[in-house]
Design a protein around this motif. Structure first.
Motif, PDB file in Angstrom:
ATOM      1  N   CYS A  94      50.063  50.983  30.134  1.00  0.00           N
ATOM      2  CA  CYS A  94      49.032  50.932  29.472  1.00  0.00           C
ATOM      3  C   CYS A  94      48.747  49.287  29.129  1.00  0.00           C
ATOM      4  CB  CYS A  94      49.742  51.173  27.480  1.00  0.00           C
ATOM      5  SG  CYS A  94      50.577  50.028  26.742  1.00  0.00           S
ATOM      6  N   SER A  95      47.354  49.402  28.419  1.00  0.00           N
ATOM      7  CA  SER A  95      47.052  47.985  28.309  1.00  0.00           C
ATOM      8  C   SER A  95      46.408  47.861  27.285  1.00  0.00           C
ATOM      9  CB  SER A  95      46.426  46.912  29.544  1.00  0.00           C
ATOM     10  OG  SER A  95      44.839  47.855  29.203  1.00  0.00           O
ATOM     11  N   ALA A  96      46.256  46.257  26.253  1.00  0.00           N
ATOM     12  CA  ALA A  96      45.089  46.542  25.040  1.00  0.00           C
ATOM     13  C   ALA A  96      44.465  44.789  25.447  1.00  0.00           C
ATOM     14  CB  ALA A  96      45.993  45.823  23.318  1.00  0.00           C
ATOM     15  N   PRO A  97      43.330  44.693  24.999  1.00  0.00           N
ATOM     16  CA  PRO A  97      42.756  43.778  25.009  1.00  0.00           C
ATOM     17  C   PRO A  97      43.385  42.301  23.648  1.00  0.00           C
ATOM     18  CG  PRO A  97      41.440  45.451  24.241  1.00  0.00           C
ATOM     19  CD  PRO A  97      42.254  46.046  24.770  1.00  0.00           C
ATOM     20  N   TRP A  98      43.356  41.402  24.273  1.00  0.00           N
ATOM     21  CA  TRP A  98      43.160  40.454  23.415  1.00  0.00           C
ATOM     22  C   TRP A  98      41.574  38.739  22.957  1.00  0.00           C
ATOM     23  CZ3 TRP A  98      46.143  35.324  23.490  1.00  0.00           C
ATOM     24  CH2 TRP A  98      46.349  34.779  21.770  1.00  0.00           C
ATOM     25  N   THR A  99      41.823  38.678  21.782  1.00  0.00           N
ATOM     26  CA  THR A  99      40.448  38.120  21.718  1.00  0.00           C
ATOM     27  C   THR A  99      40.907  36.365  22.116  1.00  0.00           C
ATOM     28  OG1 THR A  99      40.040  38.643  19.495  1.00  0.00           O
ATOM     29  CG2 THR A  99      38.708  39.863  21.484  1.00  0.00           C
ATOM     30  N   GLY A 100      41.955  36.512  21.131  1.00  0.00           N
ATOM     31  CA  GLY A 100      42.763  35.159  21.091  1.00  0.00           C
ATOM     32  C   GLY A 100      42.635  33.926  22.129  1.00  0.00           C
ATOM     33  N   GLY A 101      42.929  34.462  23.119  1.00  0.00           N
ATOM     34  CA  GLY A 101      43.097  33.708  24.595  1.00  0.00           C
ATOM     35  C   GLY A 101      42.286  33.851  25.556  1.00  0.00           C
ATOM     36  N   ARG A 102      42.975  33.291  26.631  1.00  0.00           N
ATOM     37  CA  ARG A 102      41.691  33.322  27.583  1.00  0.00           C
ATOM     38  C   ARG A 102      42.147  34.403  28.689  1.00  0.00           C
ATOM     39  NH1 ARG A 102      44.638  30.979  32.650  1.00  0.00           N
ATOM     40  NH2 ARG A 102      46.792  30.832  31.913  1.00  0.00           N
ATOM     41  N   GLU A 103      43.989  34.863  28.284  1.00  0.00           N
ATOM     42  CA  GLU A 103      44.007  36.083  28.905  1.00  0.00           C
ATOM     43  C   GLU A 103      43.122  37.121  28.456  1.00  0.00           C
ATOM     44  OE1 GLU A 103      47.883  38.632  30.505  1.00  0.00           O
ATOM     45  OE2 GLU A 103      48.373  36.558  30.332  1.00  0.00           O
ATOM     46  N   LYS A 104      43.030  37.861  29.117  1.00  0.00           N
ATOM     47  CA  LYS A 104      41.608  39.251  28.081  1.00  0.00           C
ATOM     48  C   LYS A 104      42.537  40.090  27.704  1.00  0.00           C
ATOM     49  CE  LYS A 104      37.337  38.730  27.810  1.00  0.00           C
ATOM     50  NZ  LYS A 104      36.219  38.797  26.585  1.00  0.00           N
ATOM     51  N   LEU A 105      43.586  40.413  28.602  1.00  0.00           N
ATOM     52  CA  LEU A 105      44.050  41.798  28.773  1.00  0.00           C
ATOM     53  C   LEU A 105      45.217  41.922  29.058  1.00  0.00           C
ATOM     54  CD1 LEU A 105      42.438  44.946  28.505  1.00  0.00           C
ATOM     55  CD2 LEU A 105      42.946  44.979  31.070  1.00  0.00           C
TER      56      LEU A 105
ATOM     57  N   TYR B  36      45.182  39.268  39.612  1.00  0.00           N
ATOM     58  CA  TYR B  36      46.407  39.753  38.811  1.00  0.00           C
ATOM     59  C   TYR B  36      47.347  40.393  39.714  1.00  0.00           C
ATOM     60  CZ  TYR B  36      44.819  41.336  34.289  1.00  0.00           C
ATOM     61  OH  TYR B  36      44.480  40.926  33.103  1.00  0.00           O
ATOM     62  N   LYS B  37      48.146  39.523  39.544  1.00  0.00           N
ATOM     63  CA  LYS B  37      49.513  39.940  41.037  1.00  0.00           C
ATOM     64  C   LYS B  37      50.746  41.298  40.029  1.00  0.00           C
ATOM     65  CE  LYS B  37      53.540  36.780  42.420  1.00  0.00           C
ATOM     66  NZ  LYS B  37      54.120  36.090  42.709  1.00  0.00           N
ATOM     67  N   GLN B  38      50.802  41.701  41.308  1.00  0.00           N
ATOM     68  CA  GLN B  38      52.270  42.865  41.123  1.00  0.00           C
ATOM     69  C   GLN B  38      53.233  42.863  41.423  1.00  0.00           C
ATOM     70  OE1 GLN B  38      50.520  46.672  40.410  1.00  0.00           O
ATOM     71  NE2 GLN B  38      51.515  47.720  39.390  1.00  0.00           N
ATOM     72  N   GLU B  39      54.229  42.325  41.164  1.00  0.00           N
ATOM     73  CA  GLU B  39      55.377  42.865  41.718  1.00  0.00           C
ATOM     74  C   GLU B  39      56.295  43.109  42.023  1.00  0.00           C
ATOM     75  OE1 GLU B  39      57.131  38.275  41.923  1.00  0.00           O
ATOM     76  OE2 GLU B  39      56.602  37.858  40.289  1.00  0.00           O
ATOM     77  N   ALA B  42      54.265  45.237  35.525  1.00  0.00           N
ATOM     78  CA  ALA B  42      53.417  45.085  34.458  1.00  0.00           C
ATOM     79  C   ALA B  42      52.503  44.014  35.896  1.00  0.00           C
ATOM     80  CB  ALA B  42      53.741  44.199  33.640  1.00  0.00           C
ATOM     81  N   PRO B  43      51.328  44.462  35.325  1.00  0.00           N
ATOM     82  CA  PRO B  43      50.869  43.501  36.297  1.00  0.00           C
ATOM     83  C   PRO B  43      50.475  41.979  35.598  1.00  0.00           C
ATOM     84  CG  PRO B  43      49.166  45.058  36.472  1.00  0.00           C
ATOM     85  CD  PRO B  43      50.104  45.333  35.762  1.00  0.00           C
ATOM     86  N   THR B  44      50.728  40.619  36.562  1.00  0.00           N
ATOM     87  CA  THR B  44      50.474  39.647  35.293  1.00  0.00           C
ATOM     88  C   THR B  44      49.078  38.765  36.537  1.00  0.00           C
ATOM     89  OG1 THR B  44      52.113  38.140  37.830  1.00  0.00           O
ATOM     90  CG2 THR B  44      52.906  38.763  35.620  1.00  0.00           C
ATOM     91  N   PHE B  45      48.515  38.213  34.650  1.00  0.00           N
ATOM     92  CA  PHE B  45      47.828  37.559  35.228  1.00  0.00           C
ATOM     93  C   PHE B  45      47.173  36.517  35.926  1.00  0.00           C
ATOM     94  CE2 PHE B  45      43.371  36.749  33.073  1.00  0.00           C
ATOM     95  CZ  PHE B  45      43.231  34.795  32.921  1.00  0.00           C
ATOM     96  N   LEU B  46      46.240  35.992  36.617  1.00  0.00           N
ATOM     97  CA  LEU B  46      46.088  35.026  37.400  1.00  0.00           C
ATOM     98  C   LEU B  46      44.895  33.887  36.764  1.00  0.00           C
ATOM     99  CD1 LEU B  46      47.571  36.302  40.784  1.00  0.00           C
ATOM    100  CD2 LEU B  46      48.905  35.059  39.519  1.00  0.00           C
ATOM    101  N   PHE B  47      43.994  34.970  37.168  1.00  0.00           N
ATOM    102  CA  PHE B  47      42.465  34.209  36.912  1.00  0.00           C
ATOM    103  C   PHE B  47      41.652  35.178  36.276  1.00  0.00           C
ATOM    104  CE2 PHE B  47      43.788  29.955  39.132  1.00  0.00           C
ATOM    105  CZ  PHE B  47      44.427  30.296  40.855  1.00  0.00           C
ATOM    106  N   MET B  48      40.685  34.215  35.488  1.00  0.00           N
ATOM    107  CA  MET B  48      39.332  35.423  34.567  1.00  0.00           C
ATOM    108  C   MET B  48      38.317  33.986  35.627  1.00  0.00           C
ATOM    109  SD  MET B  48      38.330  36.575  31.144  1.00  0.00           S
ATOM    110  CE  MET B  48      37.967  35.072  30.759  1.00  0.00           C
ATOM    111  N   TYR B  87      48.216  41.945  45.645  1.00  0.00           N
ATOM    112  CA  TYR B  87      47.829  41.792  44.453  1.00  0.00           C
ATOM    113  C   TYR B  87      46.019  42.276  44.130  1.00  0.00           C
ATOM    114  CZ  TYR B  87      49.486  36.956  45.293  1.00  0.00           C
ATOM    115  OH  TYR B  87      51.248  36.630  45.546  1.00  0.00           O
ATOM    116  N   LEU B  88      46.113  42.114  42.510  1.00  0.00           N
ATOM    117  CA  LEU B  88      44.875  42.979  42.715  1.00  0.00           C
ATOM    118  C   LEU B  88      43.524  42.432  41.675  1.00  0.00           C
ATOM    119  CD1 LEU B  88      47.485  45.245  40.462  1.00  0.00           C
ATOM    120  CD2 LEU B  88      46.690  45.674  42.261  1.00  0.00           C
TER     121      LEU B  88
END
Lengths: 116, 108
Positions: A94-105, B36-39, B42-48, B87-88
């Motif tokens: 599952c995932s949830a979007p968050w508007t409080g920071g740079r990581e959107k999901l 995202y990087k998935q090891e 859960a995928p971890t965020f890299l860049f937007m 890498y997703l």
């Protein structure tokens, strides 16, 4: 940063039984949550969008009666796999979007479901 | 139908090599592209990325978006075994559509 908690991490069940997976946003409110499914060596496939206080929106090809989604509060969404079959064995996340920071999901840690 | 495609599907390199991962997309409502990087789980965020031509960097990783070509690349320089992962690439806004993923294996 924001955290999304998902339980259980793994579950083994018999064919025909139902399994409930919980997804909680721990330090923020999530009016929307997303449920993904991932088969081995494949990418994440969006199953449905969970909406607090209203019905979930399912992606094409995903059975609503098979995968029941309930968004009971601003911090909790559940996915119930009903009458599970071996082909339902997969990684659900599952995932949830968050508007409080740079990581959107933000993603939960995922649930590995094995149906015997 | 919205589509996100990544290439290559799989990549095997030695430590120290530089790799470039590709992502192309066809979506009706583009707002951002995420890596995202998935090891394991859960995928971890890299860049937007939202703007074309602006490179984002984090250590040995960098990424850039080309809206004209509807694509993005992710570069990893001086690869290490810890870079081994899937890498997703995903396209937003909130309802992310994920690409096929690139499985990177870095050997010592």
């Amino acid at each position: 940063g924001a955290v999304v908690s998902q339980h259980p991490s793994w579950v083994i069940c018999k064919s025909g039984t139902s399994v409930k997976i919980e997804c909680r946003s721990l330090d923020f409110q999530a009016t929307t949550m997303f449920w993904y499914r991932q088969f081995p060596k494949q990418s994440l496939m969006l199953m449905a969008t969970s909406n607090e206080g209203s019905k979930a929106t399912y992606e094409q090809g995903v059975e609503k009666d098979k995968f029941l989604i309930n968004h009971a509060s601003l911090t909790l969404s559940t996915l119930t796999v009903t009458s599970a079959h071996p082909e339902d064995s997969s990684f659900y996340i599952c995932s949830a979007p968050w508007t409080g920071g740079r990581e959107k999901l933000f993603f939960g840690s995922g649930t590995q479901l094995s149906v015997l | 139908e919205d589509k996100v495609v990544q290439s290559p599907l799989s990549l095997v390199v030695h430590e120290g090599d530089t790799v470039t991962l590709n992502c192309s997309y066809e979506v009706t409502n583009f707002r951002s592209l995420l890596w995202y990087k998935q090891e394991k789980k859960a995928p971890t965020f890299l860049f937007m990325l939202t703007s074309s031509g602006i490179e984002k960097k984090s250590g040995r990783l960098s990424s850039i978006l080309d809206k004209k070509e509807l694509s993005s690349i992710l570069n990893i320089t001086a690869t290490q075994t810890g870079d081994s992962a899937i890498y997703l690439c995903a396209v937003g806004p909130d309802k992310l559509i994920f690409g096929t993923g690139t499985r990177l294996q870095v050997f010592p």
